[in-house]
Design a protein around this motif. Structure first.
Motif, mmCIF file in Angstrom:
data_model
loop_
_atom_site.group_PDB
_atom_site.id
_atom_site.type_symbol
_atom_site.label_atom_id
_atom_site.label_comp_id
_atom_site.label_asym_id
_atom_site.label_seq_id
_atom_site.Cartn_x
_atom_site.Cartn_y
_atom_site.Cartn_z
ATOM 1 N N VAL A 1 0.869 -1.169 0.000
ATOM 2 C CA VAL A 1 0.000 0.000 0.000
ATOM 3 C C VAL A 1 0.907 1.220 0.000
ATOM 4 O O VAL A 1 1.863 1.296 0.783
ATOM 5 C CB VAL A 1 -0.899 -0.007 1.258
ATOM 6 C CG1 VAL A 1 -1.800 1.207 1.293
ATOM 7 C CG2 VAL A 1 -1.702 -1.295 1.326
ATOM 8 N N GLU A 2 0.630 2.175 -0.860
ATOM 9 C CA GLU A 2 1.495 3.349 -0.978
ATOM 10 C C GLU A 2 1.675 4.071 0.352
ATOM 11 O O GLU A 2 2.732 4.628 0.629
ATOM 12 C CB GLU A 2 0.953 4.304 -2.037
ATOM 13 C CG GLU A 2 1.968 5.324 -2.452
ATOM 14 C CD GLU A 2 1.668 5.964 -3.790
ATOM 15 O OE1 GLU A 2 2.192 7.065 -4.004
ATOM 16 O OE2 GLU A 2 0.923 5.393 -4.595
ATOM 17 N N GLU A 3 0.668 4.026 1.222
ATOM 18 C CA GLU A 3 0.755 4.676 2.529
ATOM 19 C C GLU A 3 1.772 4.001 3.451
ATOM 20 O O GLU A 3 2.128 4.547 4.489
ATOM 21 C CB GLU A 3 -0.616 4.704 3.219
ATOM 22 C CG GLU A 3 -1.625 5.600 2.541
ATOM 23 C CD GLU A 3 -2.307 4.929 1.334
ATOM 24 O OE1 GLU A 3 -2.499 3.691 1.334
ATOM 25 O OE2 GLU A 3 -2.620 5.648 0.382
ATOM 26 N N ASP A 4 2.225 2.791 3.104
ATOM 27 C CA ASP A 4 3.204 2.069 3.917
ATOM 28 C C ASP A 4 4.651 2.395 3.535
ATOM 29 O O ASP A 4 5.586 1.870 4.140
ATOM 30 C CB ASP A 4 2.983 0.560 3.820
ATOM 31 C CG ASP A 4 1.725 0.120 4.547
ATOM 32 O OD1 ASP A 4 1.224 0.881 5.408
ATOM 33 O OD2 ASP A 4 1.237 -0.988 4.256
ATOM 34 N N TYR B 1 8.009 4.361 3.501
ATOM 35 C CA TYR B 1 8.750 5.289 4.353
ATOM 36 C C TYR B 1 9.706 6.099 3.485
ATOM 37 O O TYR B 1 10.363 5.560 2.596
ATOM 38 C CB TYR B 1 9.575 4.531 5.407
ATOM 39 C CG TYR B 1 8.730 3.945 6.502
ATOM 40 C CD1 TYR B 1 8.496 4.662 7.669
ATOM 41 C CD2 TYR B 1 8.162 2.684 6.378
ATOM 42 C CE1 TYR B 1 7.716 4.133 8.693
ATOM 43 C CE2 TYR B 1 7.382 2.146 7.390
ATOM 44 C CZ TYR B 1 7.170 2.879 8.541
ATOM 45 O OH TYR B 1 6.392 2.348 9.539
ATOM 46 N N LYS C 1 4.556 9.489 10.781
ATOM 47 C CA LYS C 1 4.887 10.393 9.672
ATOM 48 C C LYS C 1 5.464 9.649 8.473
ATOM 49 O O LYS C 1 5.750 10.251 7.447
ATOM 50 C CB LYS C 1 5.879 11.456 10.127
ATOM 51 C CG LYS C 1 5.500 12.198 11.399
ATOM 52 C CD LYS C 1 4.415 13.203 11.202
ATOM 53 C CE LYS C 1 4.126 14.076 12.401
ATOM 54 N NZ LYS C 1 4.287 13.599 13.736
ATOM 55 N N LYS C 2 5.710 8.342 8.628
ATOM 56 C CA LYS C 2 6.229 7.481 7.554
ATOM 57 C C LYS C 2 7.561 7.992 7.006
ATOM 58 O O LYS C 2 7.757 8.153 5.797
ATOM 59 C CB LYS C 2 5.208 7.323 6.418
ATOM 60 C CG LYS C 2 3.959 6.580 6.836
ATOM 61 C CD LYS C 2 4.306 5.172 7.256
ATOM 62 C CE LYS C 2 3.056 4.405 7.634
ATOM 63 N NZ LYS C 2 3.319 3.136 8.232
#
Length: 144
Positions: free
Chosen positions: A14-17, A19, A119-120
């Motif tokens: 998932v793109e939100e994962d 860093y 904040k990844k």
């Protein structure tokens, strides 16, 4: 989205994962996007995989699983670079150097990978005390 990985082949992430490592990692300064892929829910190990170049991947470990007394303070500069507001945002990992057998492998306690899970973002931080935490901490010492 799908990415190609060094150890696991093609995986969905998932793109939100992802860093962001603003300055990359030492030796890989041009690579700034990494994803943490757990290996097994029962193991304190994961893969830190570049999303930009499949061959760039690191086995990382949760350091407290191998050295329960592991502790360090981040400098104010590192806290600012990682946008840290609370301790709950911080998760450290240590890069594992794999050997013939796992108990002959080592983890790098001197330069942990610090992730801000809110904040990844991430950064590898070199700690000042190489006598307290070595670059090559023997895993066998903690797997007895």
């Amino acid at each position: 989205m799908k990415i190609e990985t060094k150890f696991l082949g093609e995986v969905d992430i998932v793109e939100e994962d992802i860093y962001t490592f603003e300055n990359g990692l030492p030796g890989f300064e041009d690579l700034t996007k990494f994803v943490l892929i757990p290996l097994d829910a029962d193991l304190p190990l994961a893969i830190l995989q570049s999303t930009e170049q499949a061959p760039i991947s690191f086995v990382v470990a949760y350091p407290f699983a191998f050295n329960p007394s592991y502790a360090f303070d981040l400098s104010e500069e590192d806290k600012q670079a990682l946008h840290i507001e609370t301790e709950d945002e911080v998760v450290p990992y240590a890069i594992v150097t794999m050997n013939d057998t796992f108990d002959k492998s080592t983890i790098n306690l001197l330069a942990p990978i610090i992730l801000n899970i809110t904040k990844k973002c991430g950064k590898q931080v070199v700690l000042g005390d190489s006598k307290k935490y070595p670059l090559h901490y023997q895993i066998k010492e903690s797997v007895k």
